[in-house]
Motif scaffolding. Structure first.
Motif, PDB file in Angstrom:
ATOM      1  N   TRP A   1      -1.978   8.335   7.413  1.00 50.75           N
ATOM      2  CA  TRP A   1      -2.538   9.679   7.640  1.00 50.75           C
ATOM      3  C   TRP A   1      -2.157  10.226   9.001  1.00 50.75           C
ATOM      4  O   TRP A   1      -1.955  11.436   9.158  1.00 50.75           O
ATOM      5  CB  TRP A   1      -4.060   9.658   7.480  1.00 50.75           C
ATOM      6  N   LYS A   2      -2.006   9.338   9.982  1.00 52.56           N
ATOM      7  CA  LYS A   2      -1.710   9.772  11.346  1.00 52.56           C
ATOM      8  C   LYS A   2      -0.251   9.552  11.730  1.00 52.56           C
ATOM      9  O   LYS A   2       0.380  10.405  12.351  1.00 52.56           O
ATOM     10  CB  LYS A   2      -2.628   9.043  12.325  1.00 52.56           C
ATOM     11  N   SER A   3       0.287   8.379  11.357  1.00 54.67           N
ATOM     12  CA  SER A   3       1.647   8.016  11.774  1.00 54.67           C
ATOM     13  C   SER A   3       2.719   8.730  10.975  1.00 54.67           C
ATOM     14  O   SER A   3       3.858   8.889  11.444  1.00 54.67           O
ATOM     15  CB  SER A   3       1.854   6.502  11.624  1.00 54.67           C
ATOM     16  N   GLY A   4       2.382   9.142   9.743  1.00 55.06           N
ATOM     17  CA  GLY A   4       3.390   9.723   8.870  1.00 55.06           C
ATOM     18  C   GLY A   4       4.246   8.692   8.175  1.00 55.06           C
ATOM     19  O   GLY A   4       5.266   9.053   7.568  1.00 55.06           O
ATOM     20  N   THR A   5       3.862   7.423   8.227  1.00 52.14           N
ATOM     21  CA  THR A   5       4.607   6.348   7.565  1.00 52.14           C
ATOM     22  C   THR A   5       3.712   5.661   6.536  1.00 52.14           C
ATOM     23  O   THR A   5       2.689   5.077   6.897  1.00 52.14           O
ATOM     24  CB  THR A   5       5.103   5.295   8.575  1.00 52.14           C
ATOM     25  N   LEU A   6       4.102   5.759   5.280  1.00 57.80           N
ATOM     26  CA  LEU A   6       3.410   5.055   4.206  1.00 57.80           C
ATOM     27  C   LEU A   6       4.270   3.883   3.779  1.00 57.80           C
ATOM     28  O   LEU A   6       5.476   4.036   3.558  1.00 57.80           O
ATOM     29  CB  LEU A   6       3.175   5.991   3.016  1.00 57.80           C
ATOM     30  N   SER A   7       3.641   2.708   3.658  1.00 61.03           N
ATOM     31  CA  SER A   7       4.379   1.486   3.354  1.00 61.03           C
ATOM     32  C   SER A   7       3.923   0.866   2.045  1.00 61.03           C
ATOM     33  O   SER A   7       2.790   1.073   1.598  1.00 61.03           O
ATOM     34  CB  SER A   7       4.205   0.461   4.484  1.00 61.03           C
ATOM     35  N   ALA A   8       4.822   0.098   1.447  1.00 63.28           N
ATOM     36  CA  ALA A   8       4.524  -0.601   0.198  1.00 63.28           C
ATOM     37  C   ALA A   8       5.281  -1.917   0.178  1.00 63.28           C
ATOM     38  O   ALA A   8       6.361  -2.048   0.775  1.00 63.28           O
ATOM     39  CB  ALA A   8       4.912   0.249  -1.003  1.00 63.28           C
ATOM     40  N   LEU A   9       4.708  -2.898  -0.506  1.00 70.04           N
ATOM     41  CA  LEU A   9       5.397  -4.158  -0.775  1.00 70.04           C
ATOM     42  C   LEU A   9       6.026  -4.063  -2.157  1.00 70.04           C
ATOM     43  O   LEU A   9       5.345  -3.712  -3.125  1.00 70.04           O
ATOM     44  CB  LEU A   9       4.418  -5.329  -0.728  1.00 70.04           C
TER      45      LEU A   9
END
Length: 256
Positions: A231-239
């Motif tokens: 929400w803040k960093s702009g980076t969404l991660s997934a495995l």
């Protein structure tokens, strides 16, 4: 009950099934849609006989568009039941607020005001006495109850707390060490931190979770954390897991 530990590097997904576990979204519909496009592109380029996309919870609060996130997830699950959604503490906190507008609860103090705004409702931050809402908050709560579609409430109530595939166990926050995976407490699954993070030993499966933000996805011997403060960093991660192959996927957007 005895549990044999599994090292992350040795862990495997089910044969023939691709797994994707997406970290905390927190109202970032833009990033969630981008991650789904990336996964869809992978599945189109290299088709899998079966797959699961596992969302690890915390769909609402903090970010700007919780309503659209829930709409997106409802449609994704309707389109294909292999889209799985687990509960996060913020999702349960949203339900709790709709049931009882506590001014001192999770929703009002940790991003619920942004969630309400996504439904077109402005909530007062005023507090009443001993957990009771003041008049302005009571009015805002009534407006929010009216604004949230029943389909969204039903979706939140339908969320499960854990899933397991192959050598991996998926949940929002983590597990209580020493307790068998099939006997974990729901509160631990959406809230636990230190007792889980500080546990040095292996578990019977590798735990894939979010809940505690890290600068980049954290891959440990006994767990994988994919909460990168989207929400803040702009980076969404997934495995991503394909048999014994494991990768971290990221999508980038605007930092807030």
């Amino acid at each position: 009950m005895t549990e044999t530990g599994i090292h992350c590097l040795d862990a495997r997904g089910p044969d023939g099934m691709r797994l994707y576990a997406i970290g905390d979204v927190h109202g970032r519909h833009d990033l969630l849609a981008a991650m789904h496009r990336r996964i869809a592109s992978e599945l189109e380029y290299a088709p899998a006989s079966d797959w699961r996309i596992i969302h690890l919870g915390d769909y609402v609060d903090r970010g700007p568009d919780s309503r659209s996130v829930i709409d997106f997830l409802i449609e994704a699950r309707k389109r294909d039941a292999r889209n799985l959604m687990l509960a996060g503490n913020h999702d349960i906190g949203f339900l709790d607020f709709l049931d009882h507008p506590n001014p001192d609860g999770l929703f009002m103090n940790y991003g619920g005001i942004q969630t309400a705004a996504s439904y077109g409702v402005k909530l007062s931050t005023g507090s009443g006495w001993f957990g009771r809402p003041d008049e302005a908050l009571a009015r805002g709560h009534a407006a929010l109850v009216e604004a949230v579609p029943q389909a969204h409430v039903d979706f939140l109530r339908s969320l499960t707390f854990a899933a397991t595939f192959g050598d991996f166990f998926f949940c929002h926050a983590g597990i209580r060490p020493g307790v068998p995976l099939d006997r974990q407490n729901q509160q631990d699954l959406i809230w636990i931190r230190d007792a889980f993070h500080d546990h040095p030993g292996l578990f019977s499966k590798v735990i894939v979770h979010g809940h505690t933000p890290v600068p980049e996805a954290e891959v440990m011997a006994n767990r994988v954390n994919v909460d990168t403060l989207a929400w803040k960093s702009g980076t969404l991660s997934a495995l991503a897991v394909n048999g014994g192959d494991k990768r971290i996927l990221t999508v980038q957007g605007k930092a807030l």
